[in-house]
Design a protein around this motif. Structure first.
Motif, PDB file in Angstrom:
ATOM      1  N   THR A 168      86.617  55.497 -10.227  1.00  0.00           N
ATOM      2  CA  THR A 168      87.441  55.163 -11.386  1.00  0.00           C
ATOM      3  C   THR A 168      87.942  53.743 -11.210  1.00  0.00           C
ATOM      4  O   THR A 168      88.406  53.370 -10.134  1.00  0.00           O
ATOM      5  N   ALA A 202      91.868  45.890  -4.126  1.00  0.00           N
ATOM      6  CA  ALA A 202      91.700  46.710  -5.328  1.00  0.00           C
ATOM      7  C   ALA A 202      91.919  48.187  -5.007  1.00  0.00           C
ATOM      8  O   ALA A 202      92.522  48.925  -5.790  1.00  0.00           O
ATOM      9  N   THR A 256      79.935  56.681  -2.723  1.00  0.00           N
ATOM     10  CA  THR A 256      81.371  56.738  -3.000  1.00  0.00           C
ATOM     11  C   THR A 256      82.163  57.337  -1.834  1.00  0.00           C
ATOM     12  O   THR A 256      83.306  56.957  -1.615  1.00  0.00           O
ATOM     13  N   HIS A 286      90.387  50.623 -12.905  1.00  0.00           N
ATOM     14  CA  HIS A 286      91.501  50.393 -13.820  1.00  0.00           C
ATOM     15  C   HIS A 286      91.661  48.911 -14.107  1.00  0.00           C
ATOM     16  O   HIS A 286      91.324  48.068 -13.278  1.00  0.00           O
ATOM     17  N   GLY A 294      95.222  50.630  -6.181  1.00  0.00           N
ATOM     18  CA  GLY A 294      94.829  51.744  -7.042  1.00  0.00           C
ATOM     19  C   GLY A 294      93.975  51.321  -8.228  1.00  0.00           C
ATOM     20  O   GLY A 294      93.808  52.083  -9.178  1.00  0.00           O
ATOM     21  N   LEU A 295      93.374  50.098  -8.175  1.00  0.00           N
ATOM     22  CA  LEU A 295      92.514  49.643  -9.272  1.00  0.00           C
ATOM     23  C   LEU A 295      91.122  50.259  -9.179  1.00  0.00           C
ATOM     24  O   LEU A 295      90.371  50.270 -10.144  1.00  0.00           O
ATOM     25  N   ILE A 296      90.755  50.730  -7.993  1.00  0.00           N
ATOM     26  CA  ILE A 296      89.518  51.484  -7.812  1.00  0.00           C
ATOM     27  C   ILE A 296      89.861  52.740  -7.023  1.00  0.00           C
ATOM     28  O   ILE A 296      90.613  52.664  -6.054  1.00  0.00           O
ATOM     29  N   THR A 297      89.276  53.851  -7.428  1.00  0.00           N
ATOM     30  CA  THR A 297      89.399  55.068  -6.630  1.00  0.00           C
ATOM     31  C   THR A 297      88.001  55.639  -6.460  1.00  0.00           C
ATOM     32  O   THR A 297      87.241  55.736  -7.422  1.00  0.00           O
ATOM     33  N   PHE A 298      87.672  55.983  -5.210  1.00  0.00           N
ATOM     34  CA  PHE A 298      86.385  56.601  -4.907  1.00  0.00           C
ATOM     35  C   PHE A 298      86.621  58.036  -4.462  1.00  0.00           C
ATOM     36  O   PHE A 298      87.613  58.333  -3.802  1.00  0.00           O
ATOM     37  N   HIS A 299      85.702  58.903  -4.824  1.00  0.00           N
ATOM     38  CA  HIS A 299      85.809  60.293  -4.396  1.00  0.00           C
ATOM     39  C   HIS A 299      84.549  60.724  -3.666  1.00  0.00           C
ATOM     40  O   HIS A 299      83.463  60.215  -3.939  1.00  0.00           O
ATOM     41  N   GLU A 300      84.695  61.688  -2.750  1.00  0.00           N
ATOM     42  CA  GLU A 300      83.549  62.267  -2.053  1.00  0.00           C
ATOM     43  C   GLU A 300      82.664  62.987  -3.067  1.00  0.00           C
ATOM     44  O   GLU A 300      83.169  63.780  -3.861  1.00  0.00           O
ATOM     45  N   PRO A 301      81.344  62.741  -3.023  1.00  0.00           N
ATOM     46  CA  PRO A 301      80.466  63.413  -3.996  1.00  0.00           C
ATOM     47  C   PRO A 301      80.487  64.933  -3.865  1.00  0.00           C
ATOM     48  O   PRO A 301      80.357  65.642  -4.851  1.00  0.00           O
ATOM     49  N   LEU A 338      83.328  60.003  -9.804  1.00  0.00           N
ATOM     50  CA  LEU A 338      83.349  59.666  -8.374  1.00  0.00           C
ATOM     51  C   LEU A 338      83.921  58.266  -8.138  1.00  0.00           C
ATOM     52  O   LEU A 338      84.326  57.927  -7.032  1.00  0.00           O
ATOM     53  N   TRP A 374      76.172  52.779  -4.237  1.00  0.00           N
ATOM     54  CA  TRP A 374      77.347  53.495  -4.753  1.00  0.00           C
ATOM     55  C   TRP A 374      77.592  54.774  -3.966  1.00  0.00           C
ATOM     56  O   TRP A 374      77.665  55.863  -4.515  1.00  0.00           O
ATOM     57  N   THR A 390      77.806  49.655  -1.446  1.00  0.00           N
ATOM     58  CA  THR A 390      78.015  49.353  -2.861  1.00  0.00           C
ATOM     59  C   THR A 390      76.701  49.391  -3.619  1.00  0.00           C
ATOM     60  O   THR A 390      76.629  49.927  -4.723  1.00  0.00           O
TER      61      THR A 390
END
Lengths: 339, 339
Positions: free
Chosen positions: B283, A276, A192, B285, A280-287, B281, A190, A187
């Motif tokens: 999101t 969270a 992700t 909500h 679905g309150l947080i979504t992380f994606h691969e850079p 990267l 970050w 964190t």
């Protein structure tokens, strides 16, 4: 005096009223020795179900180091009636402390009191001709500290043994303190990609990868230690001599300060993160977009690192021809001990 | 000796080679007094542009407390040629330290050296009949500490003055240490709603809300302090007497430990968060779905709290009829001083 006692704040077991041996603030729960053991086993079962880790018909491989977490996990899974075998990897770490030797001794002591257990053993020196410290000294990756080489080797071997021997899932003894420290580190930077993947269950996203689970992820380290002690498990007390000064330990210390200031915050930090994500309150994606896994040309294990995985690259030189390269990587030798 | 000197690690200004007064590790930049002032002003302009905060034609209201951050911000915006007026809110905090009185004195001293500035003044006692400590003692919200009442009142008044006087944007002196501490707190609790909104620019998502910007969000607190000192700004040195033991201060201390261990980590923690959000990267909500803003029946400012906003509820009792309720909330009185 007998009457006055009731008004003292001696923590009492919530189940039976006897003096408590532990109070868990995050659950507002105090328990005696007997009921703590019962609660600990049941709570593990609840964690297994909550995260759909495995069911009774599955064959489980427990990564056993000889420390409190892995032995307690093996103990609990066995009590719960799961088909759980152990896997011990002999790292060959001595450094004057006989660390690896004492670890295996602890596991054998544990097994001697529990007939019917099965332990898979892979010895680094036997299989690969080099202990972890030797491998670290020889390779570029190991410069400075052997921790990177050690982590890489353990992941490779655990995956290979689990798949080869037909286990459905690999279980590790990671506790809340471990998981929260990794989450904290990821964190603060970050990361992700790592944050997207951090979970009590790592699905086998490729046929060459075993499913991984962490049934103790919601226990504080001190809770696992308390369980091991009340169960009389004689575990290896020493930390690995190379762990001194590890970054994870540094993040653990910071989190411990937080925990002292505001008890329960470690538990909340980790579980609220999982909640969270789940909601679905947080979504992380691969850079770098989705990670592509391809089988290593030497060992066949999936890798993101290119043609040859990082483990095999400890033996393969870039200028080797393909046939020669296949020969230089030693093959894993598995021994089995039973009790 | 003269020759030997060159080999000492005396930090030198990157622009002119004179002895440096500051070294900023995250930028790998050492600067002398003159070039630091120049760099600081230019870097603020770059932050303003990077986040599209405002342009030269906009009218800016700077929230001025008399501390180093807000006075430095007013100084820099004026130097950069922006149309920036000040807003001072007299909180009436004394507690034996003459805190509010000395704050206004610092602002007047600052203005005296800079002809042509315009300061809007709202005095709590004058406008609302009560100082912040008095308001805190009377209301439920203020129980324990006046910080909640103070924050609420300042947000309400800043918004009202900005809209009433036709300012395009409200600028506050929040620095990196402030922003990183809030981010840290929100992250430890995975407050996804706050994390979604935390940004150097808060857009006016409703006609009754002013746009808010933080042009100093990428400066460490020590960098702002260094600027204020080399510019000879005589700011109010004391912290608010109520700030002792504030949770934000606690999170700041933890981050300072991290920073000492790994310099630049605060800057990275904050900027990587903003970058990851910007690149999609991460999101976040709102946990309760989109927040609905409705105008307060008394003052008309948008609120999520129901019919009457939290500020007006400090005067309105639940049993009051609508007409009576409108009369009990005092109206804001604005004074203007110029230099």
């Amino acid at each position: 005096m007998g009457e006055g006692r009731r008004h003292h704040r001696v923590p009492r077991c919530k189940r039976c009223g006897q003096p408590a041996v532990i109070f868990m603030r995050q659950h507002r729960l105090a328990l005696c020795e007997t009921h703590y053991q019962e609660w600990f086993v049941n709570y593990t079962q609840r964690t297994i179900e909550k995260y759909h880790m495995f069911r009774p018909e599955h064959r489980i491989l427990v990564a056993v180091s000889g420390g409190k977490d892995s032995l307690a996990l093996w103990d609990v899974l066995t009590q719960l009636g799961y088909k759980a075998d152990g896997l011990y990897i002999g790292l060959g770490i001595d450094e004057g402390t006989r660390y690896s030797e004492l670890s295996l001794e602890a596991i054998r002591g544990f097994m001697a009191e529990r007939p019917g257990l099965r332990l898979n053993i892979v010895d680094m020196k036997e299989s690969y001709g080099e202990t972890i410290p030797e491998l670290a000294r020889r390779t570029r990756r190991g410069r400075g500290k052997p921790c990177s080489v050690c982590g890489l080797s353990k992941r490779h071997i655990m995956n290979e043994v689990a798949l080869r021997e037909g286990y459905d899932v690999l279980a590790t003894g990671h506790n809340l303190d471990d998981e929260a420290a990794v989450l904290f580190q990821n964190t603060l930077h970050w990361q992700t990609g790592y944050l997207a993947r951090q979970s009590p269950v790592l699905e086998a996203t490729h046929p060459g990868l075993v499913r991984k689970v962490k049934p103790f992820c919601r226990f504080y380290e001190r809770e696992v230690a308390a369980y091991a002690i009340v169960r009389g498990i004689e575990y290896q007390y020493d930390e690995c001599p190379f762990s001194v000064g590890a970054t994870t330990i540094y993040y653990k210390e910071l989190l411990n300060r937080l925990e002292r200031q505001s008890p329960g915050s470690k538990f909340q930090f980790y579980t609220q993160f999982l909640n969270a994500k789940k909601k679905g309150l947080i979504t992380f994606h691969e850079p770098e977009g989705e990670v592509v896994l391809r089988p290593c040309r030497i060992c066949g294990q999936p890798t993101t690192a290119g043609e040859i995985c990082a483990f095999c690259r400890m033996w393969v030189r870039p200028d080797m021809d393909p046939e020669e390269a296949k020969k230089v990587v030693p093959t894993l030798k598995l021994r089995v001990e039973t009790s």
